[in-house]
Design an enzyme around this catalytic site. Structure first.
Site, PDB file in Angstrom:
ATOM      1  N   LEU A  82       0.801  -1.290  -0.018  1.00  0.00           N
ATOM      2  CA  LEU A  82       0.036   0.006   0.021  1.00  0.00           C
ATOM      3  C   LEU A  82       0.919   1.402   0.197  1.00  0.00           C
ATOM      4  O   LEU A  82       2.066   1.380   0.659  1.00  0.00           O
ATOM      5  CB  LEU A  82      -0.763   0.081   1.119  1.00  0.00           C
TER       6      LEU A  82
ATOM      7  N   GLY B 272       1.097  -5.479   0.675  1.00  0.00           N
ATOM      8  CA  GLY B 272       0.105  -5.429  -0.330  1.00  0.00           C
ATOM      9  C   GLY B 272       0.403  -5.722  -1.884  1.00  0.00           C
ATOM     10  O   GLY B 272      -0.331  -6.272  -2.637  1.00  0.00           O
TER      11      GLY B 272
ATOM     12  N   ASN C 291       4.807  -7.609   6.337  1.00  0.00           N
ATOM     13  CA  ASN C 291       5.635  -6.901   7.260  1.00  0.00           C
ATOM     14  C   ASN C 291       4.721  -6.106   8.035  1.00  0.00           C
ATOM     15  O   ASN C 291       5.322  -5.157   8.702  1.00  0.00           O
ATOM     16  CB  ASN C 291       6.837  -6.447   6.665  1.00  0.00           C
ATOM     17  N   GLU C 292       3.535  -6.104   7.955  1.00  0.00           N
ATOM     18  CA  GLU C 292       2.577  -5.074   8.514  1.00  0.00           C
ATOM     19  C   GLU C 292       2.922  -4.765   9.977  1.00  0.00           C
ATOM     20  O   GLU C 292       2.875  -3.360  10.125  1.00  0.00           O
ATOM     21  CB  GLU C 292       1.120  -5.499   8.334  1.00  0.00           C
TER      22      GLU C 292
END
Ligand SMILES: CC/C=C\C/C=C\CCCC/C=C/C(=O)SCCNC(=O)CCNC(=O)[C@H](O)C(C)(C)COP(=O)(O)OP(=O)(O)OC[C@H]1O[C@@H](n2cnc3c(N)ncnc32)[C@H](O)[C@@H]1OP(=O)(O)O
Length: 298
Positions: free
Chosen positions: A107, A152, A174-175
């Site tokens: 994202l 994303g 890896n959020e």
């Protein structure tokens, strides 16, 4: 080879003020004050070509520098997918990248920094829709991963049917490193590929797998030298298209049904969680620090 670009798609992709196109919704006017920064214009960001002989389209992601998924970009991808889906002669789509050493960095973080509530909501709905389209499309989908494929980015690749990756890059979710959490439907699509424990472990750590580990675990299907990724994707696509389309698509639908059912019943709650969570001051601070750390690594 007979190549033509999809005039209609290019036309659609150039006109990007009214979004989202999403099947289940009517278009909404965008607050354009928060357009995120990119080195490419909307018209350059997505290139679609179609090879009539192989009946395969290529969706070339070129939103420089890193194919960050902004609202406009996700909308373009979504429109293009819908057009390809409706193009009867088209049987498959290869998703590739025009960014050096990056397939997709996930994202566009700018979408989550000090967002307007209206835009944030449209952003997430559009992402949900794009994922569902890709995850359920009748088209055979192959991701040609010529570089890093993060968060994303992994949403896109894991929604495809087949993945070819170049060596020595990173892929995964890896959020948590950004202080955020991957949505359950993205987690499910990765879990479908690598299993519960590897997903849980990597999700909690924010671990990005090397291409080689991703191959071992099944997160990608092949690793080949970077300059051969697209050729390999084309060859694999041709092999896949030897299977009758409807039987292949029905098998995919069967295998993905549980994830789709869960998504449909949970998407409203997921949206609420996202729009409430992102504006929190603590989350904003962490996202801000993450962006700063990206800039200061130079
Ligand atoms: C309870 C839960 C409730 C709600 C859930 C909440 C949220 C759920 C969202 C979850 C779904 C998905 C999330 C995401 O995708 S977040 C994004 C994660 N991505 C990353 O962390 C990747 C970050 N980027 C990198 O690591 C590197 O850029 C990369 C890809 C390895 C390439 O490295 P390199 O070639 O060296 O390039 P640079 O780092 O110099 O980057 C060039 C330029 O691009 C900017 N940039 C990089 N990535 C992004 C990005 N994702 N968004 C926006 N901008 C990005 C970078 O800062 C540089 O900018 P500059 O101005 O310095 O040129």
């Amino acid at each position: 080879m007979t190549m033509r670009s999809f005039g209609l798609i290019r036309q659609c992709c150039n006109a990007l003020v009214r979004v989202p196109l999403a099947r289940e919704k009517s278009p909404v006017s965008l607050p354009i004050s928060h357009l995120s920064r990119s080195l490419t214009t909307a018209a350059e960001a997505l290139k679609i070509t179609y090879d009539e002989k192989s009946e395969v389209a290529t969706m070339h992601l070129c939103r420089k520098p890193v194919n960050g998924l902004s609202l406009e970009f996700i909308t373009q991808i979504s429109i293009a997918l819908e057009k390809l889906e409706n193009e009867r002669s088209c049987r498959g789509v290869i998703i590739s990248s025009g960014c050096d050493n990056v397939f997709c960095a996930g994202l566009d973080i700018n979408e989550m920094l000090r967002p307007t509530p209206e835009r944030l909501e449209i952003f997430w709905k559009t992402l949900q829709d794009m994922w569902l389209q890709l995850f359920t499309t009748r088209l055979m989908t192959v991701a040609a991963i010529t570089g890093h494929c993060i968060a994303g980015g992994c949403l896109i690749s894991s929604a495809c049917d087949h993945r070819v990756m170049a060596p020595n890059f990173k892929i995964g979710l890896n959020e948590v490193k950004l202080g955020i959490v991957a949505p359950f439907w993205l987690v499910d699509s990765v879990k479908n590929l690598i299993g519960y424990r590897q997903t849980e472990w990597s999700l909690m750590k924010g671990h990005l797998f090397s291409s080689e580990d991703a191959l071992r675990l099944g997160l990608v299907d092949k690793v080949v030298p970077q300059d051969q990724v697209v050729l390999q994707a084309e060859a694999d696509m041709a092999e896949w298209l030897q299977v009758p389309d409807s039987a292949r698509h029905l098998s995919k639908t069967l295998m993905r049904r549980d994830t789709v059912v869960r998504f449909r019943s949970g998407r409203e709650a997921d949206l609420k969680t996202f729009v409430n969570y992102i504006p929190k001051e603590s989350i904003q601070k962490t996202l801000h620090s993450y962006v700063e750390s990206l800039k200061s690594k130079k």
